[in-house]
Design a protein around this motif. Structure first.
Motif, PDB file in Angstrom:
ATOM      1  N   THR A 289      59.365  86.982 113.916  1.00 61.25           N
ATOM      2  CA  THR A 289      58.238  87.279 114.795  1.00 61.25           C
ATOM      3  C   THR A 289      56.940  86.738 114.207  1.00 61.25           C
ATOM      4  OG1 THR A 289      59.323  89.263 115.652  1.00 61.25           O
ATOM      5  CG2 THR A 289      56.941  89.139 115.902  1.00 61.25           C
ATOM      6  N   ALA A 290      56.722  86.980 112.916  1.00 60.46           N
ATOM      7  CA  ALA A 290      55.498  86.511 112.276  1.00 60.46           C
ATOM      8  C   ALA A 290      55.407  84.988 112.311  1.00 60.46           C
ATOM      9  CB  ALA A 290      55.453  87.013 110.832  1.00 60.46           C
ATOM     10  N   GLN A 291      56.499  84.308 111.972  1.00 59.56           N
ATOM     11  CA  GLN A 291      56.486  82.842 111.984  1.00 59.56           C
ATOM     12  C   GLN A 291      56.290  82.297 113.394  1.00 59.56           C
ATOM     13  OE1 GLN A 291      59.638  80.832 109.888  1.00 59.56           O
ATOM     14  NE2 GLN A 291      59.629  82.275 108.180  1.00 59.56           N
ATOM     15  N   LEU A 292      56.948  82.905 114.376  1.00 63.20           N
ATOM     16  CA  LEU A 292      56.828  82.466 115.764  1.00 63.20           C
ATOM     17  C   LEU A 292      55.396  82.614 116.264  1.00 63.20           C
ATOM     18  CD1 LEU A 292      58.170  81.560 118.435  1.00 63.20           C
ATOM     19  CD2 LEU A 292      58.647  83.983 118.894  1.00 63.20           C
ATOM     20  N   LEU A 293      54.784  83.746 115.972  1.00 67.70           N
ATOM     21  CA  LEU A 293      53.422  83.980 116.445  1.00 67.70           C
ATOM     22  C   LEU A 293      52.428  83.058 115.754  1.00 67.70           C
ATOM     23  CD1 LEU A 293      53.272  87.875 116.842  1.00 67.70           C
ATOM     24  CD2 LEU A 293      53.934  86.123 118.498  1.00 67.70           C
ATOM     25  N   ARG A 294      52.575  82.873 114.445  1.00 66.97           N
ATOM     26  CA  ARG A 294      51.665  81.972 113.734  1.00 66.97           C
ATOM     27  C   ARG A 294      51.770  80.548 114.258  1.00 66.97           C
ATOM     28  NH1 ARG A 294      53.465  84.856 108.312  1.00 66.97           N
ATOM     29  NH2 ARG A 294      51.788  86.399 108.078  1.00 66.97           N
ATOM     30  N   ALA A 295      52.999  80.124 114.564  1.00 63.61           N
ATOM     31  CA  ALA A 295      53.206  78.762 115.076  1.00 63.61           C
ATOM     32  C   ALA A 295      52.570  78.577 116.447  1.00 63.61           C
ATOM     33  CB  ALA A 295      54.697  78.455 115.147  1.00 63.61           C
ATOM     34  N   ASN A 296      52.283  79.689 117.123  1.00 59.48           N
ATOM     35  CA  ASN A 296      51.674  79.618 118.452  1.00 59.48           C
ATOM     36  C   ASN A 296      50.222  80.087 118.456  1.00 59.48           C
ATOM     37  OD1 ASN A 296      53.739  78.896 120.786  1.00 59.48           O
ATOM     38  ND2 ASN A 296      54.866  79.959 119.162  1.00 59.48           N
ATOM     39  N   GLY A 297      49.591  79.997 117.292  1.00 62.12           N
ATOM     40  CA  GLY A 297      48.155  80.201 117.221  1.00 62.12           C
ATOM     41  C   GLY A 297      47.669  81.602 116.962  1.00 62.12           C
ATOM     42  N   PHE A 298      48.580  82.561 116.753  1.00 61.70           N
ATOM     43  CA  PHE A 298      48.151  83.928 116.475  1.00 61.70           C
ATOM     44  C   PHE A 298      47.891  84.123 114.983  1.00 61.70           C
ATOM     45  CE2 PHE A 298      50.427  84.510 120.483  1.00 61.70           C
ATOM     46  CZ  PHE A 298      49.617  85.406 121.160  1.00 61.70           C
TER      47      PHE A 298
ATOM     48  N   ALA B  38      64.913  82.747 108.508  1.00 59.64           N
ATOM     49  CA  ALA B  38      64.110  82.918 109.723  1.00 59.64           C
ATOM     50  C   ALA B  38      63.584  81.573 110.216  1.00 59.64           C
ATOM     51  CB  ALA B  38      62.948  83.870 109.454  1.00 59.64           C
ATOM     52  N   LYS B  39      63.045  80.781 109.319  1.00 64.34           N
ATOM     53  CA  LYS B  39      62.501  79.472 109.707  1.00 64.34           C
ATOM     54  C   LYS B  39      63.599  78.558 110.232  1.00 64.34           C
ATOM     55  CE  LYS B  39      59.735  75.584 108.034  1.00 64.34           C
ATOM     56  NZ  LYS B  39      58.989  75.012 106.877  1.00 64.34           N
ATOM     57  N   ASP B  40      64.759  78.568 109.585  1.00 66.26           N
ATOM     58  CA  ASP B  40      65.870  77.732 110.011  1.00 66.26           C
ATOM     59  C   ASP B  40      66.323  78.098 111.422  1.00 66.26           C
ATOM     60  OD1 ASP B  40      67.888  75.729 109.531  1.00 66.26           O
ATOM     61  OD2 ASP B  40      69.328  77.355 109.301  1.00 66.26           O
ATOM     62  N   PHE B  41      66.421  79.391 111.700  1.00 68.43           N
ATOM     63  CA  PHE B  41      66.833  79.837 113.031  1.00 68.43           C
ATOM     64  C   PHE B  41      65.828  79.410 114.091  1.00 68.43           C
ATOM     65  CE2 PHE B  41      66.718  82.892 116.518  1.00 68.43           C
ATOM     66  CZ  PHE B  41      68.047  82.908 116.922  1.00 68.43           C
ATOM     67  N   LEU B  42      64.565  79.641 113.838  1.00 70.88           N
ATOM     68  CA  LEU B  42      63.524  79.292 114.821  1.00 70.88           C
ATOM     69  C   LEU B  42      63.478  77.789 115.070  1.00 70.88           C
ATOM     70  CD1 LEU B  42      60.654  81.643 113.585  1.00 70.88           C
ATOM     71  CD2 LEU B  42      62.058  81.943 115.643  1.00 70.88           C
ATOM     72  N   THR B  43      63.673  77.023 114.011  1.00 71.61           N
ATOM     73  CA  THR B  43      63.650  75.567 114.124  1.00 71.61           C
ATOM     74  C   THR B  43      64.853  75.062 114.925  1.00 71.61           C
ATOM     75  OG1 THR B  43      62.487  75.368 112.009  1.00 71.61           O
ATOM     76  CG2 THR B  43      63.579  73.394 112.847  1.00 71.61           C
TER      77      THR B  43
ATOM     78  N   LEU C  79      62.494  84.826 122.171  1.00 72.96           N
ATOM     79  CA  LEU C  79      63.226  85.082 120.930  1.00 72.96           C
ATOM     80  C   LEU C  79      64.335  86.094 121.159  1.00 72.96           C
ATOM     81  CD1 LEU C  79      63.700  84.871 117.905  1.00 72.96           C
ATOM     82  CD2 LEU C  79      61.785  86.463 117.552  1.00 72.96           C
ATOM     83  N   SER C  80      64.033  87.152 121.899  1.00 73.28           N
ATOM     84  CA  SER C  80      65.030  88.194 122.160  1.00 73.28           C
ATOM     85  C   SER C  80      66.256  87.625 122.879  1.00 73.28           C
ATOM     86  CB  SER C  80      64.400  89.305 123.006  1.00 73.28           C
ATOM     87  OG  SER C  80      65.303  90.356 123.233  1.00 73.28           O
ATOM     88  N   SER C  81      66.038  86.673 123.762  1.00 73.80           N
ATOM     89  CA  SER C  81      67.145  86.102 124.538  1.00 73.80           C
ATOM     90  C   SER C  81      68.109  85.303 123.670  1.00 73.80           C
ATOM     91  CB  SER C  81      66.593  85.205 125.655  1.00 73.80           C
ATOM     92  OG  SER C  81      66.030  84.009 125.127  1.00 73.80           O
ATOM     93  N   GLN C  82      67.699  84.951 122.446  1.00 69.33           N
ATOM     94  CA  GLN C  82      68.538  84.145 121.556  1.00 69.33           C
ATOM     95  C   GLN C  82      69.389  84.992 120.612  1.00 69.33           C
ATOM     96  OE1 GLN C  82      68.646  80.734 121.826  1.00 69.33           O
ATOM     97  NE2 GLN C  82      67.275  81.022 123.572  1.00 69.33           N
ATOM     98  N   LEU C  83      69.252  86.309 120.676  1.00 71.29           N
ATOM     99  CA  LEU C  83      69.916  87.185 119.711  1.00 71.29           C
ATOM    100  C   LEU C  83      71.054  87.974 120.353  1.00 71.29           C
ATOM    101  CD1 LEU C  83      66.744  88.584 117.880  1.00 71.29           C
ATOM    102  CD2 LEU C  83      68.219  86.691 117.167  1.00 71.29           C
ATOM    103  N   ASP C  84      72.223  87.912 119.726  1.00 73.01           N
ATOM    104  CA  ASP C  84      73.353  88.750 120.121  1.00 73.01           C
ATOM    105  C   ASP C  84      74.060  89.214 118.845  1.00 73.01           C
ATOM    106  OD1 ASP C  84      74.893  86.582 119.227  1.00 73.01           O
ATOM    107  OD2 ASP C  84      75.208  85.805 121.247  1.00 73.01           O
ATOM    108  N   ASN C  85      75.133  89.982 118.992  1.00 71.85           N
ATOM    109  CA  ASN C  85      75.797  90.560 117.821  1.00 71.85           C
ATOM    110  C   ASN C  85      76.267  89.497 116.837  1.00 71.85           C
ATOM    111  OD1 ASN C  85      75.392  93.110 118.777  1.00 71.85           O
ATOM    112  ND2 ASN C  85      77.543  93.646 118.999  1.00 71.85           N
ATOM    113  N   ASP C  86      76.928  88.466 117.354  1.00 75.68           N
ATOM    114  CA  ASP C  86      77.473  87.438 116.481  1.00 75.68           C
ATOM    115  C   ASP C  86      76.369  86.685 115.755  1.00 75.68           C
ATOM    116  OD1 ASP C  86      79.803  85.847 115.541  1.00 75.68           O
ATOM    117  OD2 ASP C  86      78.813  84.230 116.635  1.00 75.68           O
TER     118      ASP C  86
END
Length: 297
Positions: free
Chosen positions: A46-55, A287-292, A260-267
């Protein structure tokens, strides 16, 4: 006493005062998180995603559940990821058994009255579960909690590893035992930090352990999760929750977190957890690898 509680909360968060006024788009977003791997991962994502989008982001991880929830209600934490069942049972004291859809609808309505908005739930349902070593469970013919109950009632002296919270919480050990009609002898209940229950089970120090169903150590250590055949545990869908004034001032925040939530499941979350807990990769790197990989940053 109440004053001391809120003073300790403010010190824990490193804040002198609660921020209770309306948020503006220029405000720093305070991202909270709990004390275990999965929570550390989603708060870092969440922190990395928000920072990458200007927050501008202030990350405050490793908080206890009650402290974190109180911090959000008091305006000291803007966003974190919560579990639907936890809000239903622990924060809103709802005791009736609801479907996953009913659980989400109920807490969305109840928490809205407290200035908290539940965004879209992920498909990761990180419920509590009981696990055994696969080999031992197979030999004993145990595949479900009802099977475990039969063995315990036949006086099998199984030892159980539990964290302190589950031992005492209202959706924890006591009502679980009541529903399934068994009881671990007190001398056979070993309370420890939640992260240590997996190693205790792997090393044969206990026969049964409390686990989280999306933990990557379950397949890595060759455990079997016992079927909750009486549906004791409620749904614990991992979901971003945001202070409503902050969301209203920053609508882009909801869009990003829903994506981000739509990309997460149990597996998916189990594999990410395993990379940290078993592979010993860093929280930040995973975290960075997943977001990338998912083109989120």
């Amino acid at each position: 006493m109440l004053h001391r509680v809120f003073t300790c909360l403010a010190l824990t968060l490193g804040l002198a005062t609660a921020v209770t006024g309306p948020a503006t788009a220029a405000d720093k977003i305070v991202v909270g998180g709990k004390k275990f791997t999965e929570q550390q991962l989603v708060s870092e994502m969440t922190a990395q995603l928000l920072r990458a989008n200007g927050f501008s982001v202030d990350k405050r991880p490793d908080l206890g559940s009650s402290v974190l929830r109180a911090a959000q209600e008091n305006g000291q934490v803007d966003v974190y990821w919560e579990y639907t069942g936890t809000s239903l049972v622990i924060y809103n004291k709802v005791t009736e058994r609801l479907s996953p859809e009913e659980t989400y609808a109920r807490i969305k309505t109840l928490d809205a009255q407290k200035g908290i908005t539940w965004l879209n739930p992920s498909k990761a349902n990180n419920t509590y579960a009981l696990a055994m070593r696969k080999e031992e469970a197979g030999k004993e013919g145990i595949a479900s909690i009802s099977d475990l109950s039969k063995q315990l009632n036949a006086h099998k002296p199984y030892k159980f590893a539990s964290n302190a919270e589950f031992f005492s919480r209202p959706d924890g050990l006591r009502p679980l035992q009541d529903m399934y009609g068994f009881e671990f002898e007190r001398k056979n209940i070993v309370r420890m930090d939640g992260g240590l229950t997996y190693q205790a089970l792997k090393d044969g120090q206990v026969n049964v352990a409390l686990v989280l169903s999306t933990d990557g150590r379950i397949p890595a250590f060759d455990f079997i999760v016992l079927q909750d055949d009486k549906a004791f545990f409620p749904s614990y869908a991992l979901t971003p929750v945001v202070r409503t004034p902050v969301l209203e001032a920053n609508p882009k925040l909801g869009e990003l977190l829903n994506t981000l939530s739509s990309q997460l499941d149990n597996d998916t979350i189990a594999k990410l957890n395993s990379r940290v807990d078993v592979g010993r990769e860093s929280i930040e790197g995973v975290a960075k690898d997943f977001l990338t990989q998912h083109k989120l940053i």
